[in-house]
Write a protein that holds these residues in place. Structure first.
Motif, short mmCIF file in Angstrom:
data_model
loop_
_atom_site.label_atom_id
_atom_site.label_comp_id
_atom_site.label_asym_id
_atom_site.label_seq_id
_atom_site.Cartn_x
_atom_site.Cartn_y
_atom_site.Cartn_z
N LYS A 93 -76.23 -72.28 -37.36
CA LYS A 93 -77.13 -73.17 -36.70
C LYS A 93 -76.61 -73.65 -35.34
CE LYS A 93 -78.66 -76.35 -39.22
NZ LYS A 93 -78.98 -77.62 -40.22
N GLU A 94 -75.30 -73.61 -34.90
CA GLU A 94 -74.60 -73.69 -33.79
C GLU A 94 -74.87 -72.66 -32.91
OE1 GLU A 94 -69.85 -73.52 -32.23
OE2 GLU A 94 -70.26 -73.97 -34.40
N GLN A 95 -75.04 -71.43 -33.15
CA GLN A 95 -75.12 -70.15 -32.49
C GLN A 95 -74.37 -70.34 -31.37
OE1 GLN A 95 -79.35 -70.37 -31.32
NE2 GLN A 95 -79.99 -69.40 -33.32
N PRO A 96 -73.02 -69.96 -31.79
CA PRO A 96 -72.11 -69.95 -30.54
C PRO A 96 -72.18 -68.69 -29.58
CG PRO A 96 -70.94 -69.16 -32.67
CD PRO A 96 -72.29 -69.79 -32.86
N SER A 97 -72.06 -68.94 -28.52
CA SER A 97 -72.35 -67.74 -27.43
C SER A 97 -70.86 -66.97 -27.34
CB SER A 97 -72.57 -68.28 -26.16
OG SER A 97 -71.44 -69.06 -25.65
N VAL A 98 -70.68 -65.76 -26.89
CA VAL A 98 -69.63 -65.06 -26.75
C VAL A 98 -68.64 -65.83 -26.03
CG1 VAL A 98 -68.77 -62.76 -25.95
CG2 VAL A 98 -71.00 -62.95 -27.15
N LYS A 99 -69.04 -66.49 -24.98
CA LYS A 99 -68.05 -67.10 -23.84
C LYS A 99 -67.40 -68.14 -24.68
CE LYS A 99 -68.02 -69.97 -19.76
NZ LYS A 99 -68.98 -70.33 -18.68
N SER A 100 -68.08 -69.05 -25.39
CA SER A 100 -67.72 -70.02 -26.36
C SER A 100 -66.75 -69.27 -27.44
CB SER A 100 -68.60 -71.06 -26.90
OG SER A 100 -69.30 -70.10 -28.25
N LEU A 101 -66.79 -68.29 -28.17
CA LEU A 101 -66.03 -67.57 -28.92
C LEU A 101 -64.85 -67.09 -28.36
CD1 LEU A 101 -68.66 -65.45 -31.04
CD2 LEU A 101 -67.40 -67.64 -31.90
N GLU A 103 -63.41 -68.81 -25.89
CA GLU A 103 -62.78 -69.94 -25.57
C GLU A 103 -62.16 -70.15 -26.66
OE1 GLU A 103 -65.21 -72.49 -23.76
OE2 GLU A 103 -65.54 -71.38 -21.83
N LYS A 104 -62.75 -70.37 -27.87
CA LYS A 104 -62.46 -70.79 -29.02
C LYS A 104 -61.04 -69.91 -29.66
CE LYS A 104 -64.00 -72.88 -33.27
NZ LYS A 104 -65.03 -73.77 -34.13
N TYR A 105 -61.57 -68.64 -29.80
CA TYR A 105 -60.50 -67.60 -30.14
C TYR A 105 -60.07 -66.61 -29.09
CZ TYR A 105 -61.82 -69.45 -34.80
OH TYR A 105 -62.40 -70.42 -35.66
N PRO A 106 -59.28 -67.07 -28.21
CA PRO A 106 -58.89 -66.05 -27.01
C PRO A 106 -58.23 -64.83 -27.42
CG PRO A 106 -57.67 -68.13 -27.11
CD PRO A 106 -58.31 -68.28 -28.07
N HIS A 107 -57.58 -65.03 -28.76
CA HIS A 107 -56.71 -63.60 -29.09
C HIS A 107 -57.44 -62.74 -29.79
CE1 HIS A 107 -57.14 -66.56 -32.58
NE2 HIS A 107 -57.03 -65.34 -33.39
N MET A 108 -58.66 -62.99 -29.98
CA MET A 108 -59.62 -61.71 -30.55
C MET A 108 -60.59 -61.11 -29.41
SD MET A 108 -59.48 -62.77 -33.77
CE MET A 108 -60.40 -61.67 -34.58
N VAL A 109 -61.00 -59.94 -29.76
CA VAL A 109 -61.66 -59.33 -28.70
C VAL A 109 -63.00 -59.42 -29.11
CG1 VAL A 109 -62.32 -57.04 -27.88
CG2 VAL A 109 -59.86 -57.67 -28.30
#
Length: 110
Positions: A93-101, A103-109
């Protein structure tokens, strides 16, 4: 017969010493940290959302990639996804964008 009694007394003394530390009441919690497990599961759900919705991969392909990323079995990943369907629906429902992902998990590609 005297050696037999000596062996029994040694055995009883060994058993008595092992039970003493638990009688002190300083028991440590063994196992994995529940907060870390919750963090891992949330991270796994976001990765599953990314793989299935953003990259448009099929369910089995997404799960097989998560197996490699999280070092868990496919069955365990499926159990986590099933147990956390409410949380997954909130992510959907939130539909997070790649940019927000990123920012939230910078250690992941992403």
């Amino acid at each position: 017969m005297q050696t037999r009694h000596r062996g029994i007394s040694v055995l009883h003394s060994l058993l008595a010493e092992e039970s003493e530390p638990s009688a002190t009441g300083t028991s440590e919690r063994k196992g994995r940290n529940p907060a870390l497990i919750q963090t891992r599961n949330t991270n796994l759900l976001y990765r599953f959302y990314y793989k299935s919705k953003v990259e448009r991969k099929l369910y089995p392909d997404s799960v097989s990639e998560l197996v490699k990323e999280f070092h868990l079995s496919a069955v365990m990943i499926q159990k986590i996804i099933q147990a956390k369907t409410d949380e997954l629906m909130l992510i959907k429902k939130e539909q997070p964008s790649v940019k927000s992902l990123k920012e939230k998990y910078p250690h992941m590609v992403w």
